[in-house]
Design an enzyme around this catalytic site. Sequence first.
Site, PDB file in Angstrom:
ATOM      1  N   GLU A   1      -0.633   0.009  -1.477  1.00  0.00           N
ATOM      2  CA  GLU A   1      -0.212   1.384  -1.787  1.00  0.00           C
ATOM      3  C   GLU A   1      -0.639   1.749  -3.207  1.00  0.00           C
ATOM      4  OE1 GLU A   1       3.837   2.271  -0.548  1.00  0.00           O
ATOM      5  OE2 GLU A   1       3.283   1.916   1.544  1.00  0.00           O
TER       6      GLU A   1
ATOM      7  N   GLU B   1       1.797  -1.864   7.553  1.00  0.00           N
ATOM      8  CA  GLU B   1       3.219  -1.512   7.434  1.00  0.00           C
ATOM      9  C   GLU B   1       3.521  -0.416   8.434  1.00  0.00           C
ATOM     10  OE1 GLU B   1       4.938  -0.908   3.547  1.00  0.00           O
ATOM     11  OE2 GLU B   1       3.601  -2.410   2.657  1.00  0.00           O
TER      12      GLU B   1
HETATM   13  O1  AHR Z   1       8.238  -2.090   3.394  1.00  0.00           O
HETATM   14  C1  AHR Z   1       8.883  -1.520   2.299  1.00  0.00           C
HETATM   15  C2  AHR Z   1       7.932  -0.839   1.317  1.00  0.00           C
HETATM   16  O2  AHR Z   1       7.352   0.271   1.936  1.00  0.00           O
HETATM   17  C3  AHR Z   1       6.762  -1.645   0.851  1.00  0.00           C
HETATM   18  O3  AHR Z   1       7.067  -2.473  -0.216  1.00  0.00           O
HETATM   19  C4  AHR Z   1       5.798  -0.595   0.416  1.00  0.00           C
HETATM   20  O4  AHR Z   1       4.468  -1.011   0.510  1.00  0.00           O
HETATM   21  C5  AHR Z   1       6.126   0.591   1.295  1.00  0.00           C
HETATM   22  O5  AHR Z   1       6.272   1.741   0.570  1.00  0.00           O
END
Ligand code: AHR
Length: 482
Positions: free
Chosen positions: A171, A293
């Site tokens: 991110e 994710e």
């Molecule tokens: O999964 C939780 C968080 O969500 C992670 O650390 C991040 O990459 C995303 O914003």
Amino acid sequence: MINIVDQKTGPMISRYIYGHFAEHLGRCIYDGLYVGKDSSIPNKNGMRTDVVEALKAIQIPVLRWPGGCFADEYHWKDGIGAIEERKKIVNTHWGGVTETNHFGTHEFFELIDQLGCDAYINGNVGSGTVQEMQEWVEYMTMAGESPMSSLRRENGREEPWAVKFFGVGNESWGCGGNMRPHYYADLYRQYQTYVRQYDKEKIYKIACGPNVDDYEWMEEVMKSAAPFMDGISLHHYALTGAWEEKGPALNFVEEHWWSLIESAEKMNELITKHTTIMDKYDPEKRIGLIIDEWGSWLAVEPGTNPGFLYQQNTIRDAMVAAITLNIFHAHAERVQMANIAQTVNVLQAMLLTEGAAMVKTPTYHVFDLYQVHQDAQYVDSYGQGSKNLSYTISKKGNQLNLSICNYALEGNQRIDFQLESLVKGVQSSRYICGEKMDSHNDFEHPEDIVIIPFSDYKVDGRVLTVMIPAKAVLTIQLELAD
Ligand code: AHR
């Protein structure tokens, strides 16, 4: 009637689509996966035996670590050497708690070894140097003599480990450095240069991709850095509404059943549009779209640390999992890996723990029912206009695997499949079903939702008829005639 041409050759559904993610966040690593060698909770070299066994049973193929946002403030040298002497740091992203660094590189690979899965390491671009990243890769993968392999040996590990996947930043448009795409693309090119190949096995390098529908990010990073990457990530979480107003995981209103499902279904549009951009720069589809994710992001359970992201998991989350996996299958040509967030005690977890107790969530059971699709040949999937139904059909040899999810709140639904081959027999037929919208398992009732045999189907030559109840996910395995 849905016509299935089951002999056609679809792409392979990579088993890595069934990947997981474990971050130093809340009780995912500590308590969830790792309790330490001296714990009274049964463990092997510090790893919880119950959790390891449960994850092995669903054939976990890959685990992403150490973050998430945590990855971009993780300095790997803090997590090696004698455990008691390791530096304690503040986990600024997640609750401001003390991070002991007791779970570091050696412990991660011990876990990987016990799970029998592949490693996906996420490197630090946001606050780490090129040298630090290069040395970590050398420490993990260099077999011969070198400064970092000697350090590894001093710390008790002779042989290098295999790093199958390596992420260059996480991110980077947000918690990983608030960068703009051109800047990140250049940093990606630079950092990945030093992710050297010390081992025979090629490291699959993953660039940080966009947040949800940030198509400009995808365009710019692909345009500037495509030849240097094997994969590019995409993050999308299912929400009940606005990001700031997350709905509860339990006792929710009907409207939130539908809004969460709609948000999960958006994954199809996102993959389609990002793939169109990727196709411009990579028409051969060499580069994988890595959804590292995904999952439901709901309000934390009342009374828990808001920075720990601990949420319950209901039959609604099982719908989210089944729908999303069906979407991934439909894009199997481009989606080479996905990692649900997160493995234990965080967001859409497989498992919840409390002291020595562990419960399997409805999402866990979907991953169990769906494991038949790992490395199977894709045949057909997704809704095809059938209301509130989502499905996948895959094939392995003469075995046809059919998974269906009925996410209607009420009423059985009939679905007929016209197959090309004669059905020789039914190998197995199992499902989960929720009585209420928020049916779930907890520590008092760990088995309210479990996989049970499913019998409401009929096979007549080449026609399979299934009556699937509401709020249910099932898998039927058929043996086809040659
Ligand atoms: O999964 C939780 C968080 O969500 C992670 O650390 C991040 O990459 C995303 O914003």
